[in-house]
Write an enzyme that holds these catalytic residues in place. Structure first.
Site, mmCIF file in Angstrom:
data_model
loop_
_atom_site.group_PDB
_atom_site.id
_atom_site.type_symbol
_atom_site.label_atom_id
_atom_site.label_comp_id
_atom_site.label_asym_id
_atom_site.label_seq_id
_atom_site.Cartn_x
_atom_site.Cartn_y
_atom_site.Cartn_z
ATOM 1 N N LYS A 1 15.757 21.494 -11.800
ATOM 2 C CA LYS A 1 15.016 20.269 -12.115
ATOM 3 C C LYS A 1 15.812 19.217 -12.882
ATOM 4 C CE LYS A 1 10.595 20.324 -11.714
ATOM 5 N NZ LYS A 1 9.945 19.259 -10.990
ATOM 6 N N HIS B 1 0.841 -1.216 0.000
ATOM 7 C CA HIS B 1 0.000 0.000 0.000
ATOM 8 C C HIS B 1 0.868 1.255 0.000
ATOM 9 C CE1 HIS B 1 -3.382 -2.634 1.336
ATOM 10 N NE2 HIS B 1 -2.401 -3.227 1.998
ATOM 11 N N SER C 1 13.893 21.717 -16.820
ATOM 12 C CA SER C 1 12.704 22.547 -16.963
ATOM 13 C C SER C 1 13.117 23.859 -17.617
ATOM 14 C CB SER C 1 12.107 22.812 -15.580
ATOM 15 O OG SER C 1 11.426 24.047 -15.555
ATOM 16 N N GLU D 1 8.338 8.399 -17.111
ATOM 17 C CA GLU D 1 6.912 8.774 -17.184
ATOM 18 C C GLU D 1 6.338 8.334 -18.530
ATOM 19 O OE1 GLU D 1 7.074 13.001 -16.438
ATOM 20 O OE2 GLU D 1 8.247 12.623 -14.631
#
Ligand code: ARG
Length: 452
Positions: free
Chosen positions: A288, A160, A282, A295
């Site tokens: 970043k 979980h 970024s 992704e």
């Protein structure tokens, strides 16, 4: 209006719509199309009981030699499929006719593009599935190497997403490796379906010629022939859907790996460090380093499932026999293969470059992670499990932090932290590599025998 090789004049827009992406997609099929044609022509030249041969043995040899030159020019990027060819099948026939005159016009005797394309895609699928299996092995090997390099570094095992039990980095890595390797089973099911010969079914109903379908199956290296010609024409999409289903499942497995890597490399976790050169920046936030590549694996997994759904949707209401819808099924499976293959290659590279922060892994252990171990120590003193469980549950605040390295060292049974069998993974990876490699070689040898 445009004239096609079949001498039909077709509205240019209609032609473009029906041809679709074939002039580009079919470039991947040139070699397999030539192989199929070589087998067909060889078989035609051996046909017995005809008043006059469709092609002589010498003519068949000439066709095969010309097909070999087509394969060569395609490999060098010099073979083009024109829109008015429609697809690879007509493009190859056009070239053979340009080079061999009326002999080129004979090669399609007793054949339809329907069985021809089914042969091409099946050979292409067989070769590609074996390549995917090799790429799964590459990824699994990188994961095992990553796990072995980290060795017994403790990692909080989660359920979980909540801290659960002591685990290790190696258990995490080899668990994902094993999941990926198990996907070979699904790919093998798709392979077995692809490994059947549809040639000789022609448009789906056979022809009044003594075609020897067993002979072409042997020449092309198929395990057997699809007996029923009508069935052979219907099996095309099913085979592609089976492959897409294996790909969708494989991608779901890879996506979960990517998701773990995203999560565990977040600064809040910081267990792993992704190679900076694989992270993107970024345009506004100079600090970043984003895991875009991982992704996109999630997104590709979603698309793979969409491709599988599209294939089965396309098939389920299609009437028996060939329908042009099947052409789009080719686009779907080719897209699926591209997604699977690029993802496997990219993931292997990211895993290879990923580093473990052992201190971050160890300092994530909260006392609660040892709760089950504490209860099991009570069991060792003779307390029944449920009573031990409640004693710990009722006194959670009394739990102490423990040494995670000692905790994982105590877990020794099969498949747990110190019970991982590295030799087993090595054996499984090499077995898949061997089996896939041998079959790829056999396919290549069929190709060489037919095309020199
Ligand atoms: N490019 C076509 C396909 O992929 C080849 C078969 C065409 N057959 C036909 N009957 N129009 O399906």
């Amino acid at each position: 209006m445009k004239k096609t090789i079949t001498d039909r004049t077709v509205d240019a827009d209609i032609l473009a719509y029906t041809v679709g992406d074939d002039p580009v997609l079919d470039l991947a099929l040139v070699k397999w199309d030539c192989m199929g044609t070589a087998a067909h022509v060889t078989m035609l030249s051996e046909m017995k009981g005809l008043a006059r041969p469709v092609v002589t043995k010498a003519e068949a040899a000439k066709v095969r030699a010309t097909l070999a030159s087509v394969v060569k020019s395609a490999a060098e990027g010099r073979f083009a499929i024109r829109e008015d060819d429609q697809d690879v099948h007509m493009a190859v026939e056009r070239v053979l006719t340009e080079k061999l005159g009326s002999l080129g016009k004979k090669i399609h005797t007793g054949r339809s593009r329907n069985d021809q394309v089914a042969v091409d895609t099946r050979l292409h699928m067989k070769d590609s599935i074996l390549a995917v299996e090799g790429e799964i092995c590459d990824l699994a090997a990188e994961l095992c190497a990553f796990g072995a390099a980290a060795g017994p570094v403790p990692l909080v095992g989660r359920t979980h997403l909540q801290p659960a039990m002591p685990s290790t980095v190696e258990m995490w890595a080899t668990g994902h490796a094993e999941m990926a390797l198990d996907q070979v089973e699904n790919l093998e099911a798709a392979y077995r379906l692809a490994d059947l010969n549809p040639l000789g079914s022609a448009a789906g109903y056979g022809v009044p010629l003594p075609l020897d379908r067993t002979r072409t199956a042997k020449l092309l290296g198929f395990s057997r022939t699809i007996h029923n010609c009508f069935g052979a024409s219907m099996a095309r999409g099913e085979c592609e859907a089976a492959l897409l289903s294996a790909i969708a499942q494989l991608m779901a497995v890879l996506s979960r790996l990517a998701e773990d890597m995203i999560l565990f490399s977040m600064p809040e976790f910081a267990y792993f460090k992704l190679p900076r050169e694989y992270c993107t920046g970024s345009s506004i936030m100079p600090q970043k380093f984003n895991p875009d590549v991982l992704e996109l694996i999630r997104s590709k997994a979603a698309q793979a499932l969409g491709l599988q759904t599209a294939a089965i949707s396309l098939l389920h209401a299609m009437p028996g026999g060939y329908n042009r819808d099947l052409q789009d099924c080719k686009l779907l499976y080719m897209k699926g293969l591209e997604i699977a293959r690029t993802t496997l290659r990219i993931l292997a590279r990211v895993v290879k470059g990923m580093k473990v922060d052992a201190d971050a892994c160890r300092s994530a252990f909260t006392p609660g992670v040892f709760a089950t171990d504490v209860a099991l120590r009570l069991v060792a003193k003779g307390i029944p499990w449920r009573d031990a469980y409640h004693r710990v549950r009722d006194n959670l605040g009394m739990l102490d932090g423990e040494d995670p390295d000692s905790a994982v060292a105590l877990k020794k049974h099969e498949g747990t932290c110190f019970g991982l069998d590295r030799a087993l993974y090595r054996y499984r990876i090499s077995a898949v590599r061997k089996s896939a490699g041998a079959r790829r070689k056999a396919l290549e040898s069929c190709c060489r025998k037919l095309l020199g």
